[in-house]
Scaffold this motif. Sequence first.
Motif, PDB file in Angstrom:
ATOM      1  N   LYS A   1      22.700  91.546  24.045  1.00 38.15           N
ATOM      2  CA  LYS A   1      21.523  91.477  23.194  1.00 38.15           C
ATOM      3  C   LYS A   1      20.753  90.185  23.430  1.00 38.15           C
ATOM      4  O   LYS A   1      19.526  90.154  23.417  1.00 38.15           O
ATOM      5  N   ALA A   2      21.474  89.092  23.672  1.00 37.68           N
ATOM      6  CA  ALA A   2      20.825  87.804  23.915  1.00 37.68           C
ATOM      7  C   ALA A   2      20.176  87.743  25.279  1.00 37.68           C
ATOM      8  O   ALA A   2      19.308  86.910  25.532  1.00 37.68           O
ATOM      9  N   GLU A   3      20.567  88.660  26.186  1.00 43.18           N
ATOM     10  CA  GLU A   3      20.070  88.612  27.562  1.00 43.18           C
ATOM     11  C   GLU A   3      19.005  89.657  27.847  1.00 43.18           C
ATOM     12  O   GLU A   3      18.075  89.410  28.607  1.00 43.18           O
ATOM     13  N   THR A   4      19.119  90.851  27.247  1.00 39.70           N
ATOM     14  CA  THR A   4      18.235  91.953  27.617  1.00 39.70           C
ATOM     15  C   THR A   4      16.853  91.819  26.998  1.00 39.70           C
ATOM     16  O   THR A   4      16.636  91.017  26.101  1.00 39.70           O
ATOM     17  N   THR A   5      15.937  92.657  27.494  1.00 40.82           N
ATOM     18  CA  THR A   5      14.528  92.506  27.146  1.00 40.82           C
ATOM     19  C   THR A   5      14.063  93.536  26.140  1.00 40.82           C
ATOM     20  O   THR A   5      14.585  94.646  26.077  1.00 40.82           O
ATOM     21  N   GLY A   6      13.040  93.163  25.364  1.00 40.02           N
ATOM     22  CA  GLY A   6      12.431  94.085  24.424  1.00 40.02           C
ATOM     23  C   GLY A   6      12.765  93.750  22.984  1.00 40.02           C
ATOM     24  O   GLY A   6      13.769  93.084  22.699  1.00 40.02           O
TER      25      GLY A   6
ATOM     26  N   ALA B   1       5.489  87.171  16.484  1.00 45.26           N
ATOM     27  CA  ALA B   1       6.141  85.872  16.697  1.00 45.26           C
ATOM     28  C   ALA B   1       6.437  85.656  18.176  1.00 45.26           C
ATOM     29  O   ALA B   1       6.188  84.576  18.727  1.00 45.26           O
ATOM     30  N   PHE B   2       6.970  86.703  18.833  1.00 40.52           N
ATOM     31  CA  PHE B   2       7.283  86.582  20.255  1.00 40.52           C
ATOM     32  C   PHE B   2       6.039  86.292  21.070  1.00 40.52           C
ATOM     33  O   PHE B   2       6.025  85.390  21.921  1.00 40.52           O
ATOM     34  N   MET B   3       4.976  87.053  20.815  1.00 34.24           N
ATOM     35  CA  MET B   3       3.759  86.889  21.595  1.00 34.24           C
ATOM     36  C   MET B   3       3.122  85.525  21.344  1.00 34.24           C
ATOM     37  O   MET B   3       2.525  84.932  22.252  1.00 34.24           O
ATOM     38  N   SER B   4       3.269  85.001  20.147  1.00 32.59           N
ATOM     39  CA  SER B   4       2.746  83.664  19.844  1.00 32.59           C
ATOM     40  C   SER B   4       3.478  82.614  20.660  1.00 32.59           C
ATOM     41  O   SER B   4       2.860  81.733  21.276  1.00 32.59           O
ATOM     42  N   VAL B   5       4.813  82.706  20.688  1.00 25.07           N
ATOM     43  CA  VAL B   5       5.614  81.760  21.476  1.00 25.07           C
ATOM     44  C   VAL B   5       5.292  81.914  22.960  1.00 25.07           C
ATOM     45  O   VAL B   5       5.199  80.929  23.703  1.00 25.07           O
ATOM     46  N   TYR B   6       5.113  83.158  23.398  1.00 27.40           N
ATOM     47  CA  TYR B   6       4.806  83.455  24.800  1.00 27.40           C
ATOM     48  C   TYR B   6       3.523  82.742  25.224  1.00 27.40           C
ATOM     49  O   TYR B   6       3.482  82.069  26.270  1.00 27.40           O
ATOM     50  N   PHE B   7       2.479  82.874  24.416  1.00 31.21           N
ATOM     51  CA  PHE B   7       1.188  82.284  24.789  1.00 31.21           C
ATOM     52  C   PHE B   7       1.194  80.762  24.633  1.00 31.21           C
ATOM     53  O   PHE B   7       0.483  80.060  25.351  1.00 31.21           O
ATOM     54  N   VAL B   8       2.008  80.240  23.720  1.00 33.14           N
ATOM     55  CA  VAL B   8       2.146  78.780  23.619  1.00 33.14           C
ATOM     56  C   VAL B   8       2.786  78.232  24.886  1.00 33.14           C
ATOM     57  O   VAL B   8       2.317  77.234  25.458  1.00 33.14           O
ATOM     58  N   LEU B   9       3.881  78.874  25.336  1.00 35.42           N
ATOM     59  CA  LEU B   9       4.528  78.434  26.585  1.00 35.42           C
ATOM     60  C   LEU B   9       3.580  78.593  27.763  1.00 35.42           C
ATOM     61  O   LEU B   9       3.553  77.757  28.671  1.00 35.42           O
TER      62      LEU B   9
ATOM     63  N   LEU C   1      14.679  85.271  29.924  1.00 34.70           N
ATOM     64  CA  LEU C   1      15.555  85.418  28.767  1.00 34.70           C
ATOM     65  C   LEU C   1      14.779  85.656  27.487  1.00 34.70           C
ATOM     66  O   LEU C   1      15.271  85.397  26.388  1.00 34.70           O
ATOM     67  N   GLU C   2      13.533  86.155  27.616  1.00 36.83           N
ATOM     68  CA  GLU C   2      12.724  86.528  26.453  1.00 36.83           C
ATOM     69  C   GLU C   2      12.485  85.356  25.503  1.00 36.83           C
ATOM     70  O   GLU C   2      12.453  85.523  24.281  1.00 36.83           O
ATOM     71  N   LEU C   3      12.376  84.164  26.056  1.00 31.94           N
ATOM     72  CA  LEU C   3      11.936  82.951  25.370  1.00 31.94           C
ATOM     73  C   LEU C   3      12.921  82.420  24.346  1.00 31.94           C
ATOM     74  O   LEU C   3      13.343  81.275  24.403  1.00 31.94           O
ATOM     75  N   TYR C   4      13.302  83.229  23.364  1.00 29.80           N
ATOM     76  CA  TYR C   4      14.092  82.727  22.247  1.00 29.80           C
ATOM     77  C   TYR C   4      15.447  82.180  22.681  1.00 29.80           C
ATOM     78  O   TYR C   4      15.928  81.195  22.140  1.00 29.80           O
TER      79      TYR C   4
ATOM     80  N   PHE D   1      17.201  76.309  21.603  1.00 33.40           N
ATOM     81  CA  PHE D   1      17.889  75.028  21.773  1.00 33.40           C
ATOM     82  C   PHE D   1      17.008  73.830  21.410  1.00 33.40           C
ATOM     83  O   PHE D   1      17.494  72.714  21.256  1.00 33.40           O
ATOM     84  N   PHE D   2      15.708  74.070  21.281  1.00 37.13           N
ATOM     85  CA  PHE D   2      14.785  73.001  20.919  1.00 37.13           C
ATOM     86  C   PHE D   2      14.522  72.964  19.409  1.00 37.13           C
ATOM     87  O   PHE D   2      13.723  72.169  18.938  1.00 37.13           O
ATOM     88  N   MET D   3      15.223  73.818  18.675  1.00 30.52           N
ATOM     89  CA  MET D   3      15.077  73.842  17.228  1.00 30.52           C
ATOM     90  C   MET D   3      16.204  73.031  16.592  1.00 30.52           C
ATOM     91  O   MET D   3      17.388  73.310  16.829  1.00 30.52           O
ATOM     92  N   PRO D   4      15.871  72.010  15.788  1.00 33.41           N
ATOM     93  CA  PRO D   4      16.912  71.175  15.165  1.00 33.41           C
ATOM     94  C   PRO D   4      17.935  71.981  14.371  1.00 33.41           C
ATOM     95  O   PRO D   4      19.110  71.639  14.332  1.00 33.41           O
ATOM     96  N   ALA D   5      17.482  73.090  13.745  1.00 34.70           N
ATOM     97  CA  ALA D   5      18.373  73.901  12.928  1.00 34.70           C
ATOM     98  C   ALA D   5      19.521  74.486  13.744  1.00 34.70           C
ATOM     99  O   ALA D   5      20.617  74.729  13.211  1.00 34.70           O
TER     100      ALA D   5
END
Length: 482
Positions: A163-168, A396-404, A466-469, A474-478
């Motif tokens: 689940k952590a590796e696959t896409t969609g 949320a995914f698309m927002s992170v995608y376009f930020v990167l 890896l679908e960004l997340y 790892f860059f999230m302090p939480a």
Amino acid sequence: MSFTITFFKIVTILLSIVGASFAIPLAVAFAYGESSVYLVFIIPMIVSFILGLAVNLPTRKMKFSMNTRQTYLIVALSWVVSSLMGTVPLYFSGCFNSFADALFESISGITTTGSTVLSEVESLPRSINMWRCLTHWIGGMGIVTLTVALMPLLGVGGFQLIKAETTGPEKGKVTARITTTAKILWGLYVGLTLVQTLALKIAGMDFVDALAHSFATLGTGGFSTRNASVGAYNSASIEIICTIFMFLSGVNFSLYFYVVSRKFRDISSNSELKAYIAIVVVFIAAVTISLKSYYGGIGKSLRYSSFQVVSLLTTTGFATADFIKWPAAAQFWLLLTYFIGGCSGSTAGGIKVIRWVIVGKQIKNETSLMIHPRGVFAIRLNGRTGRKDIVFSVVAFMSVYFVLLMITTFAGCVANLDLWTAFTGALTMVGNVGPAFGLLGPTSNFGFLPDLLKYWYCFAMLAGRLELYTIMIFFMPAFWKK
């Protein structure tokens, strides 16, 4: 302590699998008498086996489990370690100018991006070219998925790993047992590869080239053994075969299991598949019309447009023409493919068709709500009402995608690329497409870029695969808090 053991068990198994895959290019090296590269495959292969045995034999009876945080950590580090392992034969073969170049090539291969730093691939040993293409095949279906398929001991937490590796946005099991699912998917993957290899051999490629291009096609990677990519063969039959298998590789592989199990209703009702087919048809038609005057007829225009549209939409990146010389209208449609990608659960990269389907359905619902304020509208996927929260996940995914994408574009600008090259370069890195526009077009390469930008592009390719997340978390302090 138990997590440390778990981590080393999985990573050493993974290294052993990658090491075992060196047997294919090594066989090519023996067949063609390329003695200068024997050791660059043999030594890491032996070392990986020794490490695998040393860690896994003493702990073979141990049971283990992983929490969510540990799962993401293992998957991300597994891809990093595999990329480094893939770098070893490339760097020590002496075929690359620097470690940065060899690492870029390895990560580009394993993430199925297909961008290269090489200007002359035909002068490489055939075994090195085979390894480049094989990295696509290993990374396409997923190196962690392969580990789960071959090692039943990963049944505990296996689904979390995949689940952590696959896409969609939606992930599920084809069968009740995740190891069985992984084996079925890999079995289908191997079967399609063998069929394409045979077809390409019949069409005129020698066996080594046919196998290498099948690896690159089914992995939707795009590395080729020829400088001019598939266009070097100037063969309509080869192009048709590659187009068909690129298209098939862009489909969710779960649907092939439904074909085998005769669940045709699940296929015919699949929302993403219908959208994917529609996009391919519309884009090919649009590019063909745009190229009619350029090539002087429909036949030749259709040949080049169908290959290039499918190649870029599935993020394979093969080329049969220098499309940056095509009319602007044709380039426009090709540029749009960079924002779409293949289907979820396929070997293709990009944002994925299913996310655009969800966005389109939500836009329709919002419009309907304006007309009927008291109405209740839900998104229907595959003939069933979908989860409401999936819209928020997609946004949320698309927002992170376009930020990167913007950050990577800025990195290219800092490295003195012009804005158009920097932007399309970012698109191809984050989307794992391969060729870009401008200075990074299909007849160019990434070798002239400064090392710092290459390292950033390595990060962008891994994040996109890896679908960004899985990387961004790892860059999230939480994430690091107990």
